[in-house]
Enzyme design. Structure first.
Site, mmCIF file in Angstrom:
data_model
loop_
_atom_site.group_PDB
_atom_site.id
_atom_site.type_symbol
_atom_site.label_atom_id
_atom_site.label_comp_id
_atom_site.label_asym_id
_atom_site.label_seq_id
_atom_site.Cartn_x
_atom_site.Cartn_y
_atom_site.Cartn_z
ATOM 1 N N GLU A 108 56.496 61.411 37.015
ATOM 2 C CA GLU A 108 55.817 62.355 35.206
ATOM 3 C C GLU A 108 54.873 61.200 34.451
ATOM 4 O O GLU A 108 54.662 60.983 33.546
ATOM 5 C CB GLU A 108 56.963 61.963 34.274
HETATM 6 C C1 LIG Z 1 61.123 59.786 43.234
HETATM 7 C C2 LIG Z 1 60.158 60.928 42.733
HETATM 8 C C3 LIG Z 1 60.591 62.209 42.580
HETATM 9 C C4 LIG Z 1 59.107 63.346 41.999
HETATM 10 N N1 LIG Z 1 59.700 63.943 41.289
HETATM 11 C C5 LIG Z 1 59.046 65.350 40.495
HETATM 12 C C6 LIG Z 1 59.082 66.433 40.631
HETATM 13 O O1 LIG Z 1 60.790 66.727 40.451
HETATM 14 N N2 LIG Z 1 58.719 67.410 40.305
HETATM 15 C C7 LIG Z 1 57.113 66.743 40.981
HETATM 16 O O2 LIG Z 1 56.006 68.437 40.733
HETATM 17 N N3 LIG Z 1 56.923 65.669 41.524
HETATM 18 C C8 LIG Z 1 57.713 65.253 41.191
HETATM 19 N N4 LIG Z 1 57.305 63.936 41.703
HETATM 20 C C9 LIG Z 1 55.988 63.347 42.063
HETATM 21 C C10 LIG Z 1 55.452 62.423 41.139
HETATM 22 O O3 LIG Z 1 55.228 63.204 39.693
HETATM 23 C C11 LIG Z 1 53.984 62.088 41.745
HETATM 24 O O4 LIG Z 1 54.013 60.837 42.764
HETATM 25 C C12 LIG Z 1 53.115 61.204 40.498
HETATM 26 O O5 LIG Z 1 52.744 62.126 39.204
HETATM 27 C C13 LIG Z 1 51.565 60.971 40.595
HETATM 28 O O6 LIG Z 1 51.237 61.669 41.662
HETATM 29 P P1 LIG Z 1 50.892 61.007 42.967
HETATM 30 O O7 LIG Z 1 51.825 60.529 44.115
HETATM 31 O O8 LIG Z 1 49.708 62.352 43.905
HETATM 32 O O9 LIG Z 1 49.730 60.161 42.785
HETATM 33 P P2 LIG Z 1 47.572 60.174 42.727
HETATM 34 O O10 LIG Z 1 47.751 61.505 41.855
HETATM 35 O O11 LIG Z 1 47.262 59.730 44.061
HETATM 36 O O12 LIG Z 1 48.090 58.716 41.932
HETATM 37 C C14 LIG Z 1 47.713 57.556 42.666
HETATM 38 C C15 LIG Z 1 46.721 56.758 42.285
HETATM 39 O O13 LIG Z 1 46.166 56.829 41.585
HETATM 40 C C16 LIG Z 1 45.322 56.493 40.265
HETATM 41 N N5 LIG Z 1 45.218 58.105 39.327
HETATM 42 C C17 LIG Z 1 44.316 59.139 39.617
HETATM 43 N N6 LIG Z 1 43.671 59.670 38.987
HETATM 44 C C18 LIG Z 1 43.015 58.922 38.458
HETATM 45 C C19 LIG Z 1 42.201 59.186 37.320
HETATM 46 N N7 LIG Z 1 41.092 60.130 37.017
HETATM 47 N N8 LIG Z 1 42.391 57.563 36.384
HETATM 48 C C20 LIG Z 1 42.454 57.040 36.894
HETATM 49 N N9 LIG Z 1 43.426 56.196 38.069
HETATM 50 C C21 LIG Z 1 43.872 57.734 38.736
HETATM 51 C C22 LIG Z 1 46.908 57.282 39.369
HETATM 52 O O14 LIG Z 1 47.108 56.295 38.502
HETATM 53 C C23 LIG Z 1 48.033 56.374 40.635
HETATM 54 O O15 LIG Z 1 48.007 54.435 40.467
HETATM 55 C C24 LIG Z 1 58.105 62.593 42.305
HETATM 56 C C25 LIG Z 1 57.517 61.648 42.220
HETATM 57 C C26 LIG Z 1 58.281 60.702 43.076
HETATM 58 C C27 LIG Z 1 58.428 60.049 44.189
#
Ligand SMILES: Cc1cc2nc3c(=O)[nH]c(=O)nc-3n(C[C@H](O)[C@H](O)[C@H](O)COP(=O)(O)OP(=O)(O)OC[C@H]3O[C@@H](n4cnc5c(N)ncnc54)[C@H](O)[C@@H]3O)c2cc1C
Length: 607
Positions: free
Chosen positions: A446
């Site tokens: 989220e």
């Molecule tokens: C158990 C679990 C349940 C989930 N459930 C759902 C669900 O029901 N539906 C759904 O759609 N998704 C779901 N997710 C996905 C989850 O919402 C995402 O994993 C999360 O939003 C982070 O995205 P990412 O993993 O791609 O990380 P990334 O976007 O790749 O981020 C990696 C790191 O970089 C940082 N970062 C990225 N962009 C920036 C920026 N512009 N400025 C500063 N820092 C930045 C982030 O804070 C993070 O620390 C789930 C994930 C898990 C693990």
């Protein structure tokens, strides 16, 4: 696993004495809500608590041990989840806060939040299934056509169907502008969706007969980035005219994630393979529509921080009273025993009181925000767009702080609970390590803490309101200070809050001025700003609870004097031992970005 008890006394103190929910419901303007008096609230809370403690909590440990299963493209939840879910549905709990016209009970939105806290404290993995579905229902309430509402809301409200949130793809979670799932228009007005979504909570499961995915996709020729994203309703099985389950809609689960915690919650890879979808809200405005969903989901995730803190605290407190180690520094406390109980040691008390202060302070913050959510929902039901925006903006300022700060603190407090157990906390049989593993996800999904912080500082404080969001909130704090300045017991809190109100505005302005010359400051300062805001908001929460406790001690209240004394003592602890952390964040926030940005990427490591 520590046995979980719903903290009903604290919940009732907040609802009836600190935040006057019966009064709030009377004036809310929601048909029927004015009849929700103290007795009705208590009856509902007591019944919810029974379900949480007796049906849902016993599945927490076994659900973690067993996890979900994936076989022949189908997901099954851990043993007992289906039966517990059926009981939950039979009690009409899913539709508690949704309109009667769709089969709900028409209670205010906040009632749903209290329900989620109880279920989540008992078993967060279980609570995620109905919790995400509520988010889907709220999105439909706000953006669906009347026909879509009539089709999807009744079975979702009943709990016979379940909703999900389908955003994330392998290449993007935060940056949804990179999203690639396509939606091709069909002659009958529907769309065919093709693409792969990952990490979808409840994406497939055996709890309900149908799953309604609220999915983001891109129509051919749509603008690049976030401006070309639309929102769709994609059911696993197409609904029949009489709202039964019809033909399979080519929505397949291709994998189930193996993960650190919340192992009873199914995290799925979902494939849309030419699946029929129905546009939800205007074309290319999907992300905006999804924001409603995200705000509800974010408040829903903030609850997780309080749930894990509470659960861990209950386990740690019981252990600290039983386990004996050495003697208290101030002299023997239990001379008849071989050693004094852990709870006599100041450092153990520090850990326990931190958990208590965060659980109760966080609960107050969430319940205050729930009042705003109630007001916003009434405007949605009355189609009062201006009113909805007003309350949504107010709630929008709290949301990133609640989500970011409370989940970070939930993780810290879950760790503290494990620490109180010493080495035994690391051993599975006590269940304390499960709480840490379950709590870990809350700062990630989220929107990560970093993204919440950017939303708070970058969007809500600097860009949209130019500091007015902080000015408005601190004006409210200062009114509280003026009202209570003469009260000797409250004076130390009032003094501190007055200084913090001035400092919070000063910090916002300083960051804003620096950002005009150096944009990186917004990202470099954001998490500090979020934590600082969290500590101040919680300080205000504790001062308000203390004010109620002082009054009840003088005039009498629903609780015992010991309960109110403990509130004041916890407030003292919060101000003396936790609030000083705000100053470290204030200093760090204003540090020039040079120390963060000067190192070349190649120089981060010399392996
Ligand atoms: C158990 C679990 C349940 C989930 N459930 C759902 C669900 O029901 N539906 C759904 O759609 N998704 C779901 N997710 C996905 C989850 O919402 C995402 O994993 C999360 O939003 C982070 O995205 P990412 O993993 O791609 O990380 P990334 O976007 O790749 O981020 C990696 C790191 O970089 C940082 N970062 C990225 N962009 C920036 C920026 N512009 N400025 C500063 N820092 C930045 C982030 O804070 C993070 O620390 C789930 C994930 C898990 C693990």
């Amino acid at each position: 696993m520590p046995e979980f008890k719903v903290p009903l006394r604290d919940i009732k103190f907040l609802l009836h004495e600190a935040l006057d929910f019966p009064g709030h419901y009377k004036t809310l303007g929601l048909p029927g809500a004015d009849a929700v008096d103290r007795e009705t609230i208590d009856t509902i809370l007591d019944e919810m608590a029974k379900l949480a403690e007796n049906v849902v909590a016993p599945l927490n440990r076994s659900g973690d041990e067993e996890g979900c299963h994936f076989k022949d493209g189908k997901v099954t939840t851990p043993k007992g989840f289906k039966e517990a879910y059926d009981q939950f549905v039979a009690g009409g709990w899913q539709g508690l806060s949704h309109p009667e016209e769709y089969g709900g009970q028409g209670m205010p939105m906040s009632m749903g939040l209290f329900k989620q806290e109880m279920l989540g404290g008992a078993n967060w993995s279980f609570a995620m299934y109905p919790g995400l579905s509520i988010g889907a229902m709220n999105t439909l309430m706000l953006h669906a056509t009347d026909e879509q509402k009539k089709t999807y809301l009744p079975p979702l409200t009943e709990g016979r169907w379940m909703g999900t949130m389908c955003l994330t793809e392998a290449q993007c979670g935060t940056d949804l502008g990179q999203m690639a799932t396509s939606a091709v228009p069909q002659p009958d007005g529907s769309y065919k969706l093709t693409g792969s979504k990952i990490f979808i909570s409840s994406g497939d499961n055996d709890l309900t007969e149908n799953i309604v995915h609220i999915a983001l996709a891109r129509v051919p020729g749509a603008p690049k980035g976030t401006k070309g994203i639309s929102l769709f309703i994609v059911p696993k099985y197409l609904p029949t005219e009489d709202l039964q389950v019809g033909a399979f809609n080519n929505v397949a689960c291709s994998a189930l994630e193996h993960k650190m915690g919340i192992r009873g919650s199914a995290t799925c890879t979902i494939e849309f393979e030419g699946s029929t979808g129905f546009l939800l809200g205007p074309l290319n405005k999907g992300l905006e529509c999804m924001f409603t969903f995200m705000n509800t989901a974010r408040v829903g995730t903030a609850i997780q921080g309080v749930c894990h803190t509470e659960h861990s605290y209950q386990g740690a407190l019981a252990y600290a009273k039983e386990r004996r180690s050495m003697r208290a520094l101030s002299g023997k406390k239990e001379p008849d025993q071989v050693a004094d109980a852990l709870i006599y040691h100041a450092d153990v008390r520090r850990m326990l009181l931190t958990q208590k202060a965060i659980a109760e302070g966080g609960r107050y913050m969430l319940y205050s925000a729930a009042k705003l959510a109630d007001k916003m929902t009434v405007c949605v039901l009355n189609k009062d767009e201006k009113g909805r925006e007003h309350w949504d903006d107010k709630l929008g300022f709290f949301t990133p702080v609640l989500k970011g700060f409370l989940t970070e603190m939930g993780l810290e407090c879950s760790n503290l609970g494990m620490q109180v157990f010493g080495g035994h906390g690391y051993i599975r049989e006590h269940g304390m390590e499960q709480i840490v593993r379950d709590a870990r996800i809350a700062t990630l999904y989220e929107g990560t803490t970093g993204i919440q912080a950017l939303d708070l500082l970058g969007r809500k404080v600097l860009l949209i309101t130019k500091g007015a969001a902080v000015r408005e909130f601190t004006a409210e704090i200062l009114k509280f200070c003026a009202r209570n300045a003469r009260n000797a017991r409250l004076r130390p809190y009032v003094w501190e809050l007055s200084k913090l109100s001035a400092q919070w505005n000063y910090l916002s302005t300083r960051v804003m001025l620096t950002a005009a010359k150096d944009r990186d400051i917004v990202s470099a300062a954001a998490v500090d700003f979020l934590h600082y805001s969290g500590w101040v908001m919680m300080a205000y929460a504790w001062a308000q609870m203390a004010a109620v406790a002082v009054e009840k001690l003088e005039k009498g209240g629903l609780e015992s004097p010991e309960f109110y004394e403990a509130k004041l003592q916890t407030a003292d602890f919060y101000y003396a031992k936790l609030l000083p952390r705000a100053q470290a964040h204030a200093t760090s926030m204003l540090a020039p970005t040079k120390s963060v940005m000067q190192m070349k990427n190649d120089h981060f490591s010399f392996l």
